[in-house]
Design a protein around this motif. Structure first.
Motif, PDB file in Angstrom:
ATOM      1  N   TYR A 191       0.847  -1.189   0.000  1.00 34.48           N
ATOM      2  CA  TYR A 191       0.000   0.000   0.000  1.00 34.48           C
ATOM      3  C   TYR A 191       0.884   1.241   0.000  1.00 34.48           C
ATOM      4  O   TYR A 191       1.920   1.281   0.664  1.00 34.48           O
ATOM      5  N   GLY A 192       0.456   2.278  -0.726  1.00 36.11           N
ATOM      6  CA  GLY A 192       1.284   3.441  -0.916  1.00 36.11           C
ATOM      7  C   GLY A 192       1.657   4.195   0.343  1.00 36.11           C
ATOM      8  O   GLY A 192       2.744   4.761   0.424  1.00 36.11           O
ATOM      9  N   LEU A 193       0.768   4.219   1.339  1.00 39.58           N
ATOM     10  CA  LEU A 193       1.046   4.987   2.544  1.00 39.58           C
ATOM     11  C   LEU A 193       2.117   4.307   3.388  1.00 39.58           C
ATOM     12  O   LEU A 193       1.907   3.187   3.863  1.00 39.58           O
ATOM     13  N   PRO A 194       3.258   4.954   3.633  1.00 36.91           N
ATOM     14  CA  PRO A 194       4.290   4.345   4.467  1.00 36.91           C
ATOM     15  C   PRO A 194       3.980   4.434   5.955  1.00 36.91           C
ATOM     16  O   PRO A 194       4.535   3.702   6.765  1.00 36.91           O
ATOM     17  N   THR A 228      -1.301 -10.436  -2.749  1.00 39.15           N
ATOM     18  CA  THR A 228      -2.750 -10.583  -2.599  1.00 39.15           C
ATOM     19  C   THR A 228      -3.454  -9.306  -2.168  1.00 39.15           C
ATOM     20  O   THR A 228      -4.685  -9.275  -2.135  1.00 39.15           O
ATOM     21  N   GLU A 229      -2.692  -8.260  -1.832  1.00 34.39           N
ATOM     22  CA  GLU A 229      -3.289  -6.966  -1.497  1.00 34.39           C
ATOM     23  C   GLU A 229      -2.357  -5.860  -1.971  1.00 34.39           C
ATOM     24  O   GLU A 229      -1.163  -5.874  -1.674  1.00 34.39           O
ATOM     25  N   PHE A 230      -2.902  -4.911  -2.725  1.00 30.34           N
ATOM     26  CA  PHE A 230      -2.155  -3.684  -2.997  1.00 30.34           C
ATOM     27  C   PHE A 230      -3.137  -2.573  -3.303  1.00 30.34           C
ATOM     28  O   PHE A 230      -4.276  -2.820  -3.711  1.00 30.34           O
ATOM     29  N   GLY A 231      -2.699  -1.331  -3.055  1.00 24.39           N
ATOM     30  CA  GLY A 231      -3.596  -0.214  -3.269  1.00 24.39           C
ATOM     31  C   GLY A 231      -2.900   1.124  -3.150  1.00 24.39           C
ATOM     32  O   GLY A 231      -1.827   1.236  -2.554  1.00 24.39           O
ATOM     33  N   VAL A 232      -3.529   2.135  -3.720  1.00 25.41           N
ATOM     34  CA  VAL A 232      -3.015   3.505  -3.679  1.00 25.41           C
ATOM     35  C   VAL A 232      -4.203   4.457  -3.559  1.00 25.41           C
ATOM     36  O   VAL A 232      -5.260   4.239  -4.153  1.00 25.41           O
ATOM     37  N   LYS A 233      -4.045   5.503  -2.768  1.00 23.85           N
ATOM     38  CA  LYS A 233      -5.105   6.497  -2.615  1.00 23.85           C
ATOM     39  C   LYS A 233      -4.758   7.743  -3.419  1.00 23.85           C
ATOM     40  O   LYS A 233      -3.653   7.854  -3.963  1.00 23.85           O
ATOM     41  N   GLY A 234      -5.709   8.676  -3.473  1.00 23.32           N
ATOM     42  CA  GLY A 234      -5.432   9.951  -4.113  1.00 23.32           C
ATOM     43  C   GLY A 234      -6.252  10.196  -5.361  1.00 23.32           C
ATOM     44  O   GLY A 234      -7.096   9.381  -5.754  1.00 23.32           O
ATOM     45  N   TRP A 279      -8.757   3.118  -1.048  1.00 16.71           N
ATOM     46  CA  TRP A 279      -7.881   2.615  -2.110  1.00 16.71           C
ATOM     47  C   TRP A 279      -8.622   2.428  -3.433  1.00 16.71           C
ATOM     48  O   TRP A 279      -8.028   1.975  -4.418  1.00 16.71           O
ATOM     49  N   SER A 280      -9.908   2.756  -3.475  1.00 18.82           N
ATOM     50  CA  SER A 280     -10.718   2.456  -4.657  1.00 18.82           C
ATOM     51  C   SER A 280     -10.174   3.150  -5.902  1.00 18.82           C
ATOM     52  O   SER A 280      -9.715   4.295  -5.857  1.00 18.82           O
ATOM     53  N   ILE A 281     -10.246   2.450  -7.022  1.00 12.98           N
ATOM     54  CA  ILE A 281      -9.859   3.021  -8.312  1.00 12.98           C
ATOM     55  C   ILE A 281     -11.021   2.885  -9.293  1.00 12.98           C
ATOM     56  O   ILE A 281     -11.952   2.098  -9.087  1.00 12.98           O
ATOM     57  N   SER A 282     -10.954   3.652 -10.366  1.00 13.85           N
ATOM     58  CA  SER A 282     -12.002   3.613 -11.382  1.00 13.85           C
ATOM     59  C   SER A 282     -11.820   2.403 -12.286  1.00 13.85           C
ATOM     60  O   SER A 282     -10.708   1.865 -12.417  1.00 13.85           O
ATOM     61  N   PRO A 283     -12.900   1.961 -12.937  1.00 12.07           N
ATOM     62  CA  PRO A 283     -12.754   0.885 -13.927  1.00 12.07           C
ATOM     63  C   PRO A 283     -11.742   1.233 -15.019  1.00 12.07           C
ATOM     64  O   PRO A 283     -11.028   0.355 -15.512  1.00 12.07           O
ATOM     65  N   ALA A 284     -11.660   2.526 -15.375  1.00  7.83           N
ATOM     66  CA  ALA A 284     -10.705   2.931 -16.415  1.00  7.83           C
ATOM     67  C   ALA A 284      -9.266   2.721 -15.952  1.00  7.83           C
ATOM     68  O   ALA A 284      -8.417   2.248 -16.724  1.00  7.83           O
ATOM     69  N   ASN A 285      -8.971   3.073 -14.703  1.00  6.17           N
ATOM     70  CA  ASN A 285      -7.625   2.863 -14.189  1.00  6.17           C
ATOM     71  C   ASN A 285      -7.307   1.388 -14.026  1.00  6.17           C
ATOM     72  O   ASN A 285      -6.160   0.971 -14.217  1.00  6.17           O
ATOM     73  N   MET A 286      -8.313   0.593 -13.675  1.00  2.00           N
ATOM     74  CA  MET A 286      -8.082  -0.847 -13.568  1.00  2.00           C
ATOM     75  C   MET A 286      -7.753  -1.424 -14.937  1.00  2.00           C
ATOM     76  O   MET A 286      -6.849  -2.251 -15.079  1.00  2.00           O
ATOM     77  N   GLN A 287      -8.476  -0.976 -15.956  1.00  5.48           N
ATOM     78  CA  GLN A 287      -8.205  -1.467 -17.299  1.00  5.48           C
ATOM     79  C   GLN A 287      -6.828  -1.012 -17.778  1.00  5.48           C
ATOM     80  O   GLN A 287      -6.096  -1.774 -18.418  1.00  5.48           O
ATOM     81  N   PHE A 288      -6.458   0.218 -17.420  1.00  9.43           N
ATOM     82  CA  PHE A 288      -5.127   0.713 -17.769  1.00  9.43           C
ATOM     83  C   PHE A 288      -4.048  -0.152 -17.134  1.00  9.43           C
ATOM     84  O   PHE A 288      -3.070  -0.523 -17.788  1.00  9.43           O
ATOM     85  N   PHE A 289      -4.231  -0.491 -15.866  1.00 13.76           N
ATOM     86  CA  PHE A 289      -3.248  -1.333 -15.182  1.00 13.76           C
ATOM     87  C   PHE A 289      -3.158  -2.703 -15.844  1.00 13.76           C
ATOM     88  O   PHE A 289      -2.058  -3.201 -16.107  1.00 13.76           O
ATOM     89  N   CYS A 290      -4.295  -3.324 -16.106  1.00 14.51           N
ATOM     90  CA  CYS A 290      -4.300  -4.649 -16.729  1.00 14.51           C
ATOM     91  C   CYS A 290      -3.593  -4.624 -18.084  1.00 14.51           C
ATOM     92  O   CYS A 290      -2.773  -5.495 -18.392  1.00 14.51           O
ATOM     93  N   SER A 291      -3.921  -3.625 -18.887  1.00 16.09           N
ATOM     94  CA  SER A 291      -3.313  -3.524 -20.222  1.00 16.09           C
ATOM     95  C   SER A 291      -1.818  -3.281 -20.111  1.00 16.09           C
ATOM     96  O   SER A 291      -1.018  -3.839 -20.875  1.00 16.09           O
ATOM     97  N   SER A 292      -1.415  -2.450 -19.127  1.00 16.60           N
ATOM     98  CA  SER A 292       0.004  -2.125 -18.963  1.00 16.60           C
ATOM     99  C   SER A 292       0.822  -3.331 -18.529  1.00 16.60           C
ATOM    100  O   SER A 292       1.917  -3.574 -19.036  1.00 16.60           O
ATOM    101  N   VAL A 293       0.291  -4.092 -17.575  1.00 17.28           N
ATOM    102  CA  VAL A 293       1.061  -5.215 -17.055  1.00 17.28           C
ATOM    103  C   VAL A 293       1.117  -6.368 -18.073  1.00 17.28           C
ATOM    104  O   VAL A 293       2.057  -7.166 -18.064  1.00 17.28           O
ATOM    105  N   LYS A 294       0.133  -6.414 -18.952  1.00 13.31           N
ATOM    106  CA  LYS A 294       0.130  -7.434 -20.012  1.00 13.31           C
ATOM    107  C   LYS A 294       0.940  -7.001 -21.221  1.00 13.31           C
ATOM    108  O   LYS A 294       1.218  -7.814 -22.106  1.00 13.31           O
ATOM    109  N   GLY A 295       1.260  -5.693 -21.273  1.00 18.01           N
ATOM    110  CA  GLY A 295       2.037  -5.195 -22.386  1.00 18.01           C
ATOM    111  C   GLY A 295       1.211  -4.883 -23.604  1.00 18.01           C
ATOM    112  O   GLY A 295       1.741  -4.798 -24.722  1.00 18.01           O
ATOM    113  N   ASP A 296      -0.116  -4.684 -23.409  1.00 20.24           N
ATOM    114  CA  ASP A 296      -0.972  -4.386 -24.561  1.00 20.24           C
ATOM    115  C   ASP A 296      -0.729  -2.960 -25.073  1.00 20.24           C
ATOM    116  O   ASP A 296      -0.333  -2.087 -24.322  1.00 20.24           O
TER     117      ASP A 296
END
Length: 296
Positions: A191-194, A228-234, A279-296
């Motif tokens: 999680y982003g908060l130290p 199994t858990e990760f997140g970022v706020k803001g 830690w909630s993110i938008s569906p658009a950011n989730m799709q961006f993450f998925c595409s980025s990690v897959k290299g699409d």
């Protein structure tokens, strides 16, 4: 009875660290409000449960809904809060004493009878020296034996169940290592908060910095990593950039088997007078993450 042999907290070997090349990164979400689960790149869902939910049948309803979506499941068992709501500050010893055997049997009957893979995690973040959970700030040997007891409780082991040992990844985590014979994956939380006293989202740590620090502590334990858990706020643009860095780190570390986003706010009771991070993110950011990690 189950194997209750006393194990040393440092009963492990660093000789054969496992860093398998993954076929495809597992991408999952903890998403109780179901805002992200319809994403086609999501193939695993995370749920948390306790003794009371298992006894009342609530867990089975949540679990069956995941199966209906044809997703695999990460199930984190929090060994407290039975239907009698008995305060039990010694939940680990109570587990070893057989107090929850009936509930454990009921639980295994549910998760063993399905085609999907179940990634089973028990009494997570045990090494943090706080009292958020009843199994924290306990003797490592008691924890180790309770973990082994729970993971060996199913008399007819099911092939669809994979066992996860889930420290936060903090200092001294290896003292709670239960042994490679009862662990298929190691999980950590990122999680982003130290520090919970930091409320400015711009002061969060990068995913890569947290990952390197926590993975370094796990490097001699011979099991692959499942975050199994990760997140970022803001703000959304900040989350976007943070997730881009996370995807880059994951692409560079092929030994990471899977990752699961925590799409909710944290428990307000754990934060006192400070507002709990969302830690909630938008569906658009989730799709961006998925595409980025897959290299699409």
């Amino acid at each position: 009875r189950y194997d209750t042999t006393i194990y040393s907290p440092r009963n492990y070997s660093s000789a054969d660290a496992v860093k398998p090349e993954r076929q495809q990164l597992k991408i999952g979400v903890f998403d109780p409000n179901r805002r992200l689960v319809s994403n086609p790149d999501i193939n695993v869902e995370h749920i948390f449960t306790d003794w009371g939910e298992i006894e009342r049948g609530d867990f089975k309803l949540k679990f069956d809904s995941i199966l209906a979506r044809r997703h695999d499941a990460i199930v984190t068992v929090e060994p407290w809060r039975d239907t009698c709501k008995r305060p039990d500050a010694n939940v680990l010893q109570s587990t070893l004493d057989g107090c929850y055997d009936k509930t454990i049997r009921q639980f295994y009957q549910i998760i063993s009878n399905c085609r999907q893979t179940v990634y089973l995690r028990f009494a997570h973040e045990m090494e943090i020296p706080i009292h958020r959970y009843a199994w924290q700030s306990q003797d490592p040997v008691t924890y180790i034996n309770a973990f082994r007891y729970f993971m060996q409780a199913n008399k007819q082991p099911a092939r669809n169940i994979k066992r996860i040992w889930g420290p936060a990844g903090d200092r001294g985590s290896a003292d709670w290592w239960p042994g490679s014979d009862v662990v298929d994956y190691i999980s950590i939380a990122i999680y982003g908060l130290p520090d919970k006293n930091i409320t400015d989202p711009n002061k969060q740590e990068l995913f890569s910095a947290i990952f390197q620090r926590k993975y370094y502590r796990m490097r001699f334990l011979n099991r692959p990593l499942f975050i199994t858990e990760f997140g970022v706020k803001g703000p959304e643009d900040y989350q976007h950039n943070w997730l881009a860095g996370a995807a880059k780190t994951l692409k560079e570390n092929k030994h990471v088997f899977g990752i699961c986003y925590f799409n909710l706010y944290d428990n307000p009771k754990a934060w006192g007078h400070i507002k709990a991070p969302d830690w909630s993110i938008s569906p658009a950011n989730m799709q961006f993450f998925c595409s980025s990690v897959k290299g699409d």
